[in-house]
Enzyme design. Structure first.
Site, PDB file in Angstrom:
ATOM      1  N   ASP A  67       0.815  -1.221   0.000  1.00  0.00           N
ATOM      2  CA  ASP A  67       0.000   0.000   0.000  1.00  0.00           C
ATOM      3  C   ASP A  67       0.845   1.267   0.000  1.00  0.00           C
ATOM      4  OD1 ASP A  67       0.974  -0.342   2.583  1.00  0.00           O
ATOM      5  OD2 ASP A  67      -0.966  -0.860   3.433  1.00  0.00           O
ATOM      6  N   ASN A 136      -7.364  -2.930  14.516  1.00  0.00           N
ATOM      7  CA  ASN A 136      -8.755  -3.178  14.127  1.00  0.00           C
ATOM      8  C   ASN A 136      -8.882  -4.364  13.165  1.00  0.00           C
ATOM      9  OD1 ASN A 136      -7.748  -2.190  11.736  1.00  0.00           O
ATOM     10  ND2 ASN A 136      -9.088  -0.401  11.617  1.00  0.00           N
ATOM     11  N   HIS A 138      -7.135  -4.769  10.341  1.00  0.00           N
ATOM     12  CA  HIS A 138      -6.884  -4.521   8.920  1.00  0.00           C
ATOM     13  C   HIS A 138      -5.639  -5.246   8.435  1.00  0.00           C
ATOM     14  CE1 HIS A 138      -4.406  -0.537   9.530  1.00  0.00           C
ATOM     15  NE2 HIS A 138      -3.629  -1.567   9.605  1.00  0.00           N
ATOM     16  N   GLU A 143      -9.647  -1.821   5.618  1.00  0.00           N
ATOM     17  CA  GLU A 143     -10.252  -1.579   6.928  1.00  0.00           C
ATOM     18  C   GLU A 143     -11.501  -2.454   7.116  1.00  0.00           C
ATOM     19  OE1 GLU A 143      -8.395  -0.017   8.776  1.00  0.00           O
ATOM     20  OE2 GLU A 143      -7.804   1.985   8.104  1.00  0.00           O
TER      21      GLU A 143
HETATM   22  P1  PGA Z   1       2.460  -1.662  12.546  1.00  0.00           P
HETATM   23  O1  PGA Z   1       1.262  -1.600  11.544  1.00  0.00           O
HETATM   24  O2  PGA Z   1       3.403  -2.702  12.011  1.00  0.00           O
HETATM   25  O3  PGA Z   1       3.085  -0.291  12.509  1.00  0.00           O
HETATM   26  O4  PGA Z   1       1.909  -2.034  13.870  1.00  0.00           O
HETATM   27  C1  PGA Z   1       0.703  -2.796  11.095  1.00  0.00           C
HETATM   28  C2  PGA Z   1      -0.570  -2.492  10.368  1.00  0.00           C
HETATM   29  O5  PGA Z   1      -1.230  -1.484  10.699  1.00  0.00           O
HETATM   30  O6  PGA Z   1      -0.931  -3.265   9.471  1.00  0.00           O
END
Ligand code: PGA
Length: 241
Positions: A67, A136, A138, A143
């Site tokens: 992304d 959450n 995702h 999302e």
């Molecule tokens: P993070 O993010 O590795 O910074 O915890 C993971 C994500 O939000 O998919």
């Protein structure tokens, strides 16, 4: 689904790094799926150290990233283009034109989504995809509520995602509101997936993932439809399991 329980972030990074290096050394031509954020940084450090110490070559490796924020140019220090260069690509012998990240500054973003989806197909799909999980649930920037049938698409970031990522920006207002992300169906086409989960902040998400039902309200649950997923989780993340 396979679960590897490890002690902490450092061990998770080494275990995952070894799996990736082994794949690179035993596969002629490989497409790796990379992720950004705090979770994979230790893995990238491992790959860089291994490249320096053991000469593992990335000349034949191609990569796609999950992304990118919409509205940030590649040179923006908060863009995922920048993150990948700084945390990985600049320290390996990977060819720049073999690395692919959605262009969040494209003039025609719908067209960019189609281009990215076709690019992944042209590469023969992702052989090994690295994934983190949001609090959450995702995956990528898909999302809660994202259809499991989704392809590379433009998404609105959830408020809690923007809050979680605001630690990298001056303020919450500076965090982009939209992103381009590989869709859930695109991610599920990867031949193999490593889901990394570290820290207490992810413990609830991991509990839901392991014990909850498969639902579009919890995007990571789509991974249960996949035949080759390995979850690598540390003690803090496994707190409720
Ligand atoms: P993070 O993010 O590795 O910074 O915890 C993971 C994500 O939000 O998919």
């Amino acid at each position: 689904m396979k679960l590897i329980c490890i002690e902490n972030y450092a061990e998770m990074s080494v275990v995952t790094g070894k799996i990736i290096v082994d794949k690179i050394r035993t596969t002629q031509s490989l497409t790796l799926g990379f992720a950004t954020g705090s979770t994979p940084k230790g893995v990238y450090n491992y790959l860089i150290e291994d490249h320096r110490a053991n000469g593992t070559s990335y000349q034949q490796v191609k990569s796609v990233n999950l992304d990118e924020y919409i509205g940030l140019k590649a040179q923006d220090p908060n863009s995922y283009h920048y993150f990948m260069r700084q945390n990985l690509f600049d320290h390996l012998d990977i060819k720049q034109n073999h690395t692919h990240i959605p262009n969040g500054a494209a003039g025609d973003l719908e067209q960019e989504c189609l281009r990215y989806e076709q690019l992944i197909k042209a590469l023969g799909g992702v052989d090994l995809q690295l994934l983190g999980i949001g609090q959450n649930g995702h995956i990528g920037f898909n999302e809660p509520g994202t259809p499991f049938s989704s392809r590379t698409q433009i998404v609105t970031l959830a408020r809690n995602t923007r809050e979680a990522n605001s630690r990298f920006f001056n303020s919450l207002e500076d965090v982009p509101t939209h992103a381009i992300t590989m869709g859930i169906a695109s991610i599920l086409e990867s031949k193999e997936i490593l889901l990394l989960v570290s820290g207490e902040k992810k413990a609830e998400a991991l509990l839901k993932f392991m014990n909850g039902e498969i639902s579009e309200e919890f995007p990571a649950s789509a991974l249960k439809h996949h035949q080759n997923v390995t979850v690598i989780a540390d003690r803090d993340a496994l707190k409720y399991i």
